[in-house]
Design an enzyme around this catalytic site. Structure first.
Site, PDB file in Angstrom:
ATOM      1  N   GLU A 133       0.845  -1.200   0.000  1.00  0.00           N
ATOM      2  CA  GLU A 133       0.000   0.000   0.000  1.00  0.00           C
ATOM      3  C   GLU A 133       0.880   1.250   0.000  1.00  0.00           C
ATOM      4  O   GLU A 133       1.793   1.368   0.822  1.00  0.00           O
ATOM      5  CB  GLU A 133      -0.923  -0.023   1.230  1.00  0.00           C
ATOM      6  CG  GLU A 133      -1.689   1.261   1.488  1.00  0.00           C
ATOM      7  CD  GLU A 133      -2.521   1.750   0.302  1.00  0.00           C
ATOM      8  OE1 GLU A 133      -3.218   0.928  -0.313  1.00  0.00           O
ATOM      9  OE2 GLU A 133      -2.445   2.951  -0.013  1.00  0.00           O
ATOM     10  N   ALA A 184     -20.640   4.379   1.074  1.00  0.00           N
ATOM     11  CA  ALA A 184     -20.826   3.362   2.111  1.00  0.00           C
ATOM     12  C   ALA A 184     -22.133   2.589   2.009  1.00  0.00           C
ATOM     13  O   ALA A 184     -22.805   2.328   2.997  1.00  0.00           O
ATOM     14  CB  ALA A 184     -20.694   4.003   3.495  1.00  0.00           C
ATOM     15  N   ILE A 185     -22.465   2.212   0.771  1.00  0.00           N
ATOM     16  CA  ILE A 185     -23.689   1.433   0.584  1.00  0.00           C
ATOM     17  C   ILE A 185     -23.324   0.050   0.061  1.00  0.00           C
ATOM     18  O   ILE A 185     -22.491  -0.092  -0.829  1.00  0.00           O
ATOM     19  CB  ILE A 185     -24.645   2.145  -0.397  1.00  0.00           C
ATOM     20  CG1 ILE A 185     -25.095   3.470   0.217  1.00  0.00           C
ATOM     21  CG2 ILE A 185     -25.854   1.267  -0.714  1.00  0.00           C
ATOM     22  CD1 ILE A 185     -25.867   4.344  -0.724  1.00  0.00           C
ATOM     23  N   HIS A 230     -24.705  -2.543  -2.059  1.00  0.00           N
ATOM     24  CA  HIS A 230     -25.760  -2.560  -3.079  1.00  0.00           C
ATOM     25  C   HIS A 230     -26.239  -3.960  -3.405  1.00  0.00           C
ATOM     26  O   HIS A 230     -25.459  -4.904  -3.402  1.00  0.00           O
ATOM     27  CB  HIS A 230     -25.226  -1.960  -4.391  1.00  0.00           C
ATOM     28  CG  HIS A 230     -24.996  -0.489  -4.342  1.00  0.00           C
ATOM     29  ND1 HIS A 230     -26.029   0.409  -4.296  1.00  0.00           N
ATOM     30  CD2 HIS A 230     -23.856   0.240  -4.355  1.00  0.00           C
ATOM     31  CE1 HIS A 230     -25.521   1.633  -4.272  1.00  0.00           C
ATOM     32  NE2 HIS A 230     -24.212   1.572  -4.297  1.00  0.00           N
ATOM     33  N   ARG A 267     -12.951   9.347  -6.811  1.00  0.00           N
ATOM     34  CA  ARG A 267     -13.307   8.073  -7.421  1.00  0.00           C
ATOM     35  C   ARG A 267     -12.467   7.915  -8.692  1.00  0.00           C
ATOM     36  O   ARG A 267     -12.044   8.906  -9.282  1.00  0.00           O
ATOM     37  CB  ARG A 267     -14.790   8.056  -7.781  1.00  0.00           C
ATOM     38  CG  ARG A 267     -15.674   8.711  -6.733  1.00  0.00           C
ATOM     39  CD  ARG A 267     -17.110   8.282  -6.820  1.00  0.00           C
ATOM     40  NE  ARG A 267     -17.936   9.031  -7.745  1.00  0.00           N
ATOM     41  CZ  ARG A 267     -18.364  10.279  -7.537  1.00  0.00           C
ATOM     42  NH1 ARG A 267     -17.983  10.937  -6.464  1.00  0.00           N
ATOM     43  NH2 ARG A 267     -19.161  10.879  -8.394  1.00  0.00           N
ATOM     44  N   CYS A 316     -13.742  10.129  23.649  1.00  0.00           N
ATOM     45  CA  CYS A 316     -14.519  10.906  22.677  1.00  0.00           C
ATOM     46  C   CYS A 316     -15.977  10.841  23.108  1.00  0.00           C
ATOM     47  O   CYS A 316     -16.601   9.786  23.045  1.00  0.00           O
ATOM     48  CB  CYS A 316     -14.337  10.323  21.281  1.00  0.00           C
ATOM     49  SG  CYS A 316     -15.532  10.949  20.091  1.00  0.00           S
ATOM     50  N   CYS A 345     -12.136  16.395  22.838  1.00  0.00           N
ATOM     51  CA  CYS A 345     -11.231  15.233  22.925  1.00  0.00           C
ATOM     52  C   CYS A 345      -9.941  15.385  22.139  1.00  0.00           C
ATOM     53  O   CYS A 345      -9.043  14.561  22.271  1.00  0.00           O
ATOM     54  CB  CYS A 345     -11.955  13.974  22.448  1.00  0.00           C
ATOM     55  SG  CYS A 345     -12.281  13.983  20.675  1.00  0.00           S
TER      56      CYS A 345
END
Lengths: 461, 412
Positions: A32, A47-48, A50, A311, A403, A445
């Site tokens: 990476e 964040a779906i 599908h 994207r 937090c 925090c």
């Protein structure tokens, strides 16, 4: 030691491929360029998870999203990746969109999804009373889910590592030398010799392609800005509100998140700079204008965060997943935002291609494979550590909240800093725990978290 | 674990601690203050400069010293202060859940005082676009970083805002070895803050950009500058810096109030309270900066003393709050508190209505009307200025009738 496979890119697709391949008797290295898993395109998507109801029928994408959806839903339940089947609603705001809904339902059926159904305007408002005026009806897709975009690649990479794969972070690939039987991959962290290379470099996919002498697709970054609204807005958005594709131009979605917020966006802006994730006044204006129409009361709530993701926009009509035996090179490219859903199916597909191309691989037996990881419980749909009296009794650090906005305990932050793939900076802690992601954005925090991180770094040294 | 107490106070800042100090000796049974921080005292804990305690302690103290005095006061009075104890959600109208290292408790209280304070809006909530680099702060975070954690935050800062708290940020930056290269405020009038602006500029040598807004934060990993725009000309320029502090722009910490379904005043965004600091829910009170975002710690502390009497009265003869009329202020007044009026009720803390204005008015006259009829007029000796509270005597609205509709206050 010569590796069997190097996977370039620890986004959701690369991490899924590394996980899959490390289930075989293969020495796998996941490389990476950034400092963390899922720190590029994967971290800032919508964040779906599908169903694939609106894919182009007959494409590889349609097939892999369909099977990936089932695989990921099962995997999420197994590992504790936050997921919530809240369903999606495509609201028609004009006659053209209303007339398009039955076609979308038919398309869903062609894609193997037969549970979508149409509802009237009255039923639409009954489901989502805060919708702006003018809704004419809607298509409901009951199985669309929201999922944690950070836990997913982390779970894949964690399982890959526990299966024996090697993870190299901060290792940007600078070039390759393809030899007779092995390839030397040059990275900013040193060279790696490997038999096979899998390119899952996301937005860097075409650059890696060129290194292997291919020119099958071209990528450019498409910036998508998103606004995250306060948790107090969540009751207004019980379902994912998806735009109906139409001539009116691109719509935006309004979606709940697994963390209990509401997301609005994204914009779509073609860029050249592959690192420019700035938000813009124009982007804000565009999204506010859309929200004023879709759900004006959303704008009464506070904005918690604004960010942009890049994207990988491309010039192909489908995923490009291919393997070349001559150069011992495979690519999983042109995987747009559906990649979160399809990732596990893409990984299986890539494994099949490698096998067909001559890579000798045997599945490890169940006894040889460790249990899948248990991911931190950071979603709102299940009990969080701060609510778990037994857990706090066993370790009071889970009752000491650091937090406040997101209710994240010292115990969870400690775990994130000492996990199999430890967080190394504030961003890493945020993606593993939610700390610092709340409405105060660090007012309460921030300084404390910085102190915890600094002492953790000192410990390592 | 389930516990029952006569009085639960949420928030151990000046308001909560003063309320506890007054109530503990008078109430039969425990008076418990819950605070999510490891140390009680609230925001003054990290305001390491003098200017505290004048009202309630009768001496000038630093913020941290004042916080310690308040804790001692409540402690000596017999109140129980539970730190690292966060009230996370409601179990029912008078019960809430608390998480602490000791476990998870459900606490039921006869009377509840919400004293959760206020915070500054962070950058995103102010809709400031641009990159998302490290080095972006609110004053609250900055003060904690420098005074509590002794961190090195940067070297060249831009401070956004020119309220009292903005100067506190400049002071804090200086104590942390950070030079403030510019202050940026949308406000056009230097007179507004003359008392602070001129000495401030002289002492710190900080240039103040008036009628100017921040349009972009720049920097991939670390802040490298902010782009500002002059409001009148639209002219833009980049101020190089490695730190940017967003100050002021307060919002009450109202999550528990909203989750409880208790009526919110859309002007303050805190709970709507009457002069006795009673919310719309029976047995639930509010005090401090959660009802006036924001006034000084001393004013919050006086709320605490004041609300204690209301709580004590309520415990002595519990009764539902009678019907109230709203007190509504018109622009350029941003908010007024108390914002509910009940006939025959008490006067508010110090007998004053508190106001916040959006623009400078040198010698304001306040007029209160009910159903078009003037019920009170007050000419003020002080200017109304954005960035700090101004006040007027309760007499302005004291003649209101409980059956004649909302009380409208205008400023001329």
């Amino acid at each position: 030691m010569t590796r069997d496979v190097v996977v370039i890119g620890a986004g959701v697709v690369g991490a899924a491929i590394a996980r899959e391949l490390s289930g075989y008797n293969l020495e796998v290295t996941l490389i990476e360029a950034k400092g963390d898993v899922g720190d590029g395109t994967s971290k800032a998507n919508t964040a779906i998870c599908h169903t694939g109801f609106d894919a182009s029928p007959g494409t590889l994408e349609s097939r892999l999203v369909h099977s990936g959806h089932q695989l990921l839903c099962e995997y999420a339940n197994q590992t504790g990746i936050p997921i919530d089947k809240v369903s999606a609603m495509l609201v028609a705001w004009d006659d053209e969109q209303l007339q398009a809904l039955p076609g979308l339902k038919a398309k869903a059926e062609q894609n193997g999804y037969d549970k979508a159904y149409l509802i009237s305007a009255a039923a639409t408002y009954e489901k989502v009373p805060d919708l702006g005026p003018g809704a004419l009806g809607a298509l409901i897709v009951p199985d669309e889910s929201i999922i944690c975009p950070w836990s997913t690649p982390l779970a894949f990479a964690t399982e890959a590592v526990s299966r024996g794969a090697e993870l190299m972070r901060d290792a940007a690939v600078t070039g390759v030398d393809v030899g007779q039987s092995t390839t030397l991959v040059h990275t900013t962290k040193g060279d790696v010799e490997t038999r096979w290379v899998v390119n899952a470099a996301g937005l860097g996919g075409d650059t890696i392609e060129a290194m292997f002498g291919f020119d099958r697709f071209h990528l450019h970054p498409r910036r998508g800005e998103l606004l995250v609204f306060d948790k107090l807005a969540r009751p207004k958005v019980p379902v994912i509100l998806l735009p109906v594709p139409s001539k009116m131009g691109k719509g935006v979605l309004i979606s709940p998140t697994v963390f209990g917020n509401v997301m609005l966006g994204p914009t779509a802006e073609d860029m050249t700079d592959r690192e420019d994730t700035a938000t813009t006044a124009e982007g804000f204006d565009f999204m506010v204008d859309k929200a004023r129409h879709l759900m004006p009361t959303l704008l009464d709530e506070e904005v918690t965060a604004a960010y942009a993701g890049l994207r990988a926009a491309h010039d192909q009509s489908d995923y490009v997943i291919e393997a070349d035996a001559a150069t011992r090179y495979a690519v999983a490219g042109c995987i747009r935002s559906t990649g979160l859903t399809s990732s596990m199916a893409v990984a299986e597909y890539v494994a099949d291609l490698l096998k067909q191309a001559g890579l000798e691989m045997h599945r490890k037996s169940d006894a040889e494979l460790p249990e899948p990881p248990k991911m931190p419980q950071i979603g709102e749909q299940a009990q969080r550590p701060f609510e778990d009296a037994d857990l706090i009794a066993s370790d009071p650090a889970y009752g000491r909240l650091v937090c406040f906005c997101e209710r994240v305990s010292e115990g969870e932050i400690r775990d994130a800093l000492h996990s199999e793939i430890p967080a190394r900076d504030l961003g890493g802690v945020r993606r593993r725990t939610r700390a610092h992601n709340g409405r105060c954005q660090g007012f309460y925090c921030g300084a404390h978290l910085t102190a915890i991180l600094q002492s953790s770094v000192r410990e390592e040294i | 674990m389930n516990t029952h107490v006569p009085v639960a106070i949420i928030g151990a800042g000046p308001a909560g601690l003063q309320a506890a100090a007054v109530l503990a000796p008078r109430v039969d049974g425990p008076v418990v203050v819950f605070d999510r921080e490891a140390q009680a005292g609230g925001v003054p804990r990290h305001c390491n400069h003098p200017g505290y305690g004048m009202r309630d302690m009768r001496r000038v103290m630093t913020g941290p010293a004042y916080a310690r005095s308040l804790v001692k006061l409540a402690d000596r009075a017999g109140a129980t202060i539970k730190t690292s104890s966060m009230v996370t959600d409601w179990a029912d109208d008078h019960s809430f859940n608390v998480t602490s290292p000791k476990g998870r408790d459900t606490v039921t209280a006869d009377a509840i005082v919400i004293a959760t304070g206020a915070r500054e809006r962070p950058r995103a909530a102010r809709w400031v676009p641009g990159d998302r680099p490290a080095g972006v702060f609110t004053t609250g975070e900055l003060q904690q970083a420098i005074h509590l954690e002794h961190q090195k935050v940067g070297s060249q800062a831009v401070v956004v805002g020119s309220e009292l708290v903005s100067w506190s940020a400049v002071l804090t930056l200086r104590m942390g070895g950070v030079n403030t290269v510019a202050m940026v405020t949308e406000s056009p009038r230097p007179e507004t803050y003359a008392m602070f602006t001129y000495p401030g500029s002289l002492v710190f040598g900080t240039p103040l950009h008036r009628s100017t807004r921040v349009v972009r934060v720049i920097g991939r990993h670390r802040v490298s500058g902010v782009e500002v725009e002059q409001l009148s000309t639209g002219r833009r320029a980049v101020i190089p810096c490695d730190t940017v502090v967003f100050t002021g722009d307060w919002i009450p910490d109202h999550e528990l109030v909203r989750r409880a379904g208790i009526e919110i005043d859309p002007a303050t965004l805190g709970p709507r309270v009457d002069a006795g600091l009673t919310t719309a829910r029976e047995g639930v009170f509010a005090a401090g900066n959660v009802i006036h975002p924001v006034d000084t710690a001393g004013v919050a502390a006086m709320d605490g003393v004041h609300v204690a009497d209301s709580v004590f009265d309520y415990l002595s003869h519990a009764s539902a709050p009678g019907s109230a009329v709203k007190i509504v202020a018109e622009a350029p007044i941003k908010w007024v508190t108390p914002s509910a009026f009940r006939a025959g009720g008490r006067k508010p803390p110090a007998g004053r209505l508190l106001f916040w204005a959006d623009r400078y008015v040198p010698r304001p006259t306040l007029v209160a009307r009910q159903d078009e009829r003037v019920i009170g007029t007050v000419r003020l000796g002080q200017a109304a200025a954005p960035g700090r509270v101004f006040h007027a005597p309760w007499q302005l609205v004291a003649g209101a009738r409980p059956d004649a509709g909302d009380i409208q206050i205008t400023l001329g």
